[in-house]
Design a protein around this motif. Sequence first.
Motif, short mmCIF file in Angstrom:
data_model
loop_
_atom_site.label_atom_id
_atom_site.label_comp_id
_atom_site.label_asym_id
_atom_site.label_seq_id
_atom_site.Cartn_x
_atom_site.Cartn_y
_atom_site.Cartn_z
N GLY A 64 7.39 -2.94 7.84
CA GLY A 64 6.72 -2.47 6.35
C GLY A 64 6.18 -1.24 6.47
O GLY A 64 5.69 -0.88 5.36
N ARG A 65 6.27 -0.61 7.28
CA ARG A 65 5.64 0.78 7.42
C ARG A 65 6.59 1.76 7.94
O ARG A 65 7.42 1.43 8.76
CB ARG A 65 4.40 0.62 8.54
CG ARG A 65 3.41 -0.33 8.03
CD ARG A 65 1.98 -0.47 8.78
NE ARG A 65 1.33 0.95 8.55
CZ ARG A 65 0.64 1.19 7.40
NH1 ARG A 65 0.59 0.24 6.48
NH2 ARG A 65 -0.15 2.33 7.32
N LEU A 66 6.38 3.25 7.50
CA LEU A 66 6.98 4.31 7.97
C LEU A 66 6.11 4.46 9.19
O LEU A 66 5.09 5.02 9.08
CB LEU A 66 7.25 5.28 7.00
CG LEU A 66 7.61 6.63 7.68
CD1 LEU A 66 9.35 6.70 7.95
CD2 LEU A 66 7.57 7.68 6.29
N PHE A 97 2.60 5.02 7.44
CA PHE A 97 2.44 5.00 6.10
C PHE A 97 2.86 3.96 5.61
O PHE A 97 4.03 3.54 5.89
CB PHE A 97 3.20 6.27 5.73
CG PHE A 97 2.57 7.61 6.20
CD1 PHE A 97 1.61 8.38 5.98
CD2 PHE A 97 3.58 8.16 7.21
CE1 PHE A 97 1.48 9.48 6.28
CE2 PHE A 97 3.16 9.27 7.80
CZ PHE A 97 1.97 9.80 7.42
N GLY A 98 2.37 3.09 4.50
CA GLY A 98 2.85 1.88 4.23
C GLY A 98 3.94 2.25 3.19
O GLY A 98 3.80 3.30 2.54
N LEU A 99 4.95 1.11 3.15
CA LEU A 99 6.10 1.46 2.17
C LEU A 99 5.92 0.10 1.27
O LEU A 99 5.57 -1.11 1.81
CB LEU A 99 7.24 1.40 3.16
CG LEU A 99 7.68 2.56 4.09
CD1 LEU A 99 8.62 2.27 4.84
CD2 LEU A 99 7.72 3.76 3.24
N PRO A 100 6.96 0.48 -0.04
CA PRO A 100 7.14 -0.80 -0.75
C PRO A 100 7.76 -1.95 0.20
O PRO A 100 8.76 -1.51 0.71
CB PRO A 100 7.50 -0.01 -1.93
CG PRO A 100 7.27 1.18 -1.98
CD PRO A 100 7.27 1.41 -0.39
N ARG A 120 12.32 11.78 3.77
CA ARG A 120 12.25 11.53 2.41
C ARG A 120 12.67 9.72 2.22
O ARG A 120 13.42 9.16 2.90
CB ARG A 120 13.52 12.13 1.84
CG ARG A 120 13.85 11.54 0.26
CD ARG A 120 14.73 12.73 -0.32
NE ARG A 120 14.24 13.97 -0.50
CZ ARG A 120 13.61 14.61 -1.63
NH1 ARG A 120 13.39 13.69 -2.73
NH2 ARG A 120 13.13 15.69 -1.74
N VAL A 121 11.81 9.04 1.47
CA VAL A 121 12.13 7.75 1.10
C VAL A 121 12.40 7.60 0.03
O VAL A 121 12.03 7.64 -1.30
CB VAL A 121 10.61 6.83 1.55
CG1 VAL A 121 10.86 5.59 1.34
CG2 VAL A 121 9.95 7.36 2.90
N ALA A 122 13.83 7.37 -0.22
CA ALA A 122 14.50 7.51 -1.44
C ALA A 122 14.18 5.95 -2.23
O ALA A 122 14.13 4.84 -1.65
CB ALA A 122 16.01 7.32 -1.29
N GLY A 123 13.77 6.17 -3.37
CA GLY A 123 13.52 4.93 -4.32
C GLY A 123 12.18 4.30 -3.97
O GLY A 123 12.00 3.31 -4.47
N ALA A 124 11.27 5.09 -3.19
CA ALA A 124 10.17 4.41 -2.89
C ALA A 124 9.16 4.37 -4.23
O ALA A 124 8.48 3.04 -4.33
CB ALA A 124 8.92 5.25 -1.90
N HIS A 125 9.30 4.76 -5.18
CA HIS A 125 8.54 4.82 -6.30
C HIS A 125 9.20 4.08 -7.52
O HIS A 125 8.90 3.82 -8.64
CB HIS A 125 8.11 6.00 -7.05
CG HIS A 125 7.16 6.55 -5.96
ND1 HIS A 125 5.91 6.08 -5.91
CD2 HIS A 125 6.91 7.69 -5.01
CE1 HIS A 125 5.04 6.96 -4.87
NE2 HIS A 125 5.94 7.85 -4.58
#
Length: 150
Positions: A64-66, A97-100, A120-125
Motif C-alpha cells: 500500500g505504499r509507493l 509514500f502512502g497510497l489510497p 505519476r499516480v493516476a487517480g490517487a485523489h
Amino acid sequence: MSTLSLWTRRDPFAEFDALFRAVGEPRGFVPAAEIERDGDDAVVRLELPGLDAERDVTVEIEGGRLVVRGERRDERTEERGGRSLREVRYGSFHRSFGLPEHVTADDVSASYDAGVLTVRVAGAHAGSGARRIPVNTGTPAIESGEQAAA
C-alpha cells in the motif's frame, strides 16, 4: 577571530560520516521530494541527479505504499592528489509514500529527465473530495413502552 578555509586537505564531512557509521545509521542520502496534485492524479518528484535511472533506481508498490529506492554510485577510480571538497552524497536511498487503497501498479508511471524522477499516480485523489452527510433533525425514535411527554 576564527577563519574558515574553503580548501582543506581533510574531508570536511569525514568526522560527520564517521559519527553516523559509529552509531549504525545507514549510509547514503535522502533525496528531496515534492508532491503535488494534478487533477485527480498525484505527482511525486525526486531530485536524483547523476544517476543512471534504468540501472540505479526502482519504483514499486509495496504494502500500500509507493516505494522508490536506489543508489548513487561513486565510480571514480583514480585517487586525486591535493585538495578537494566533497559535498555530493553517495550510497543507497529509500523513500516511501502512502497510497489510497484503490491504487494499483497499473495506475503508476515513472519517467526520469534532467536529474528529476517523476512518478505519476493516476487517480490517487479520485473520490477523495468532501461528501456532505445529511443530518437528521427529526424527533428521535421512542423506545417501545415509553410515552412521549405532551
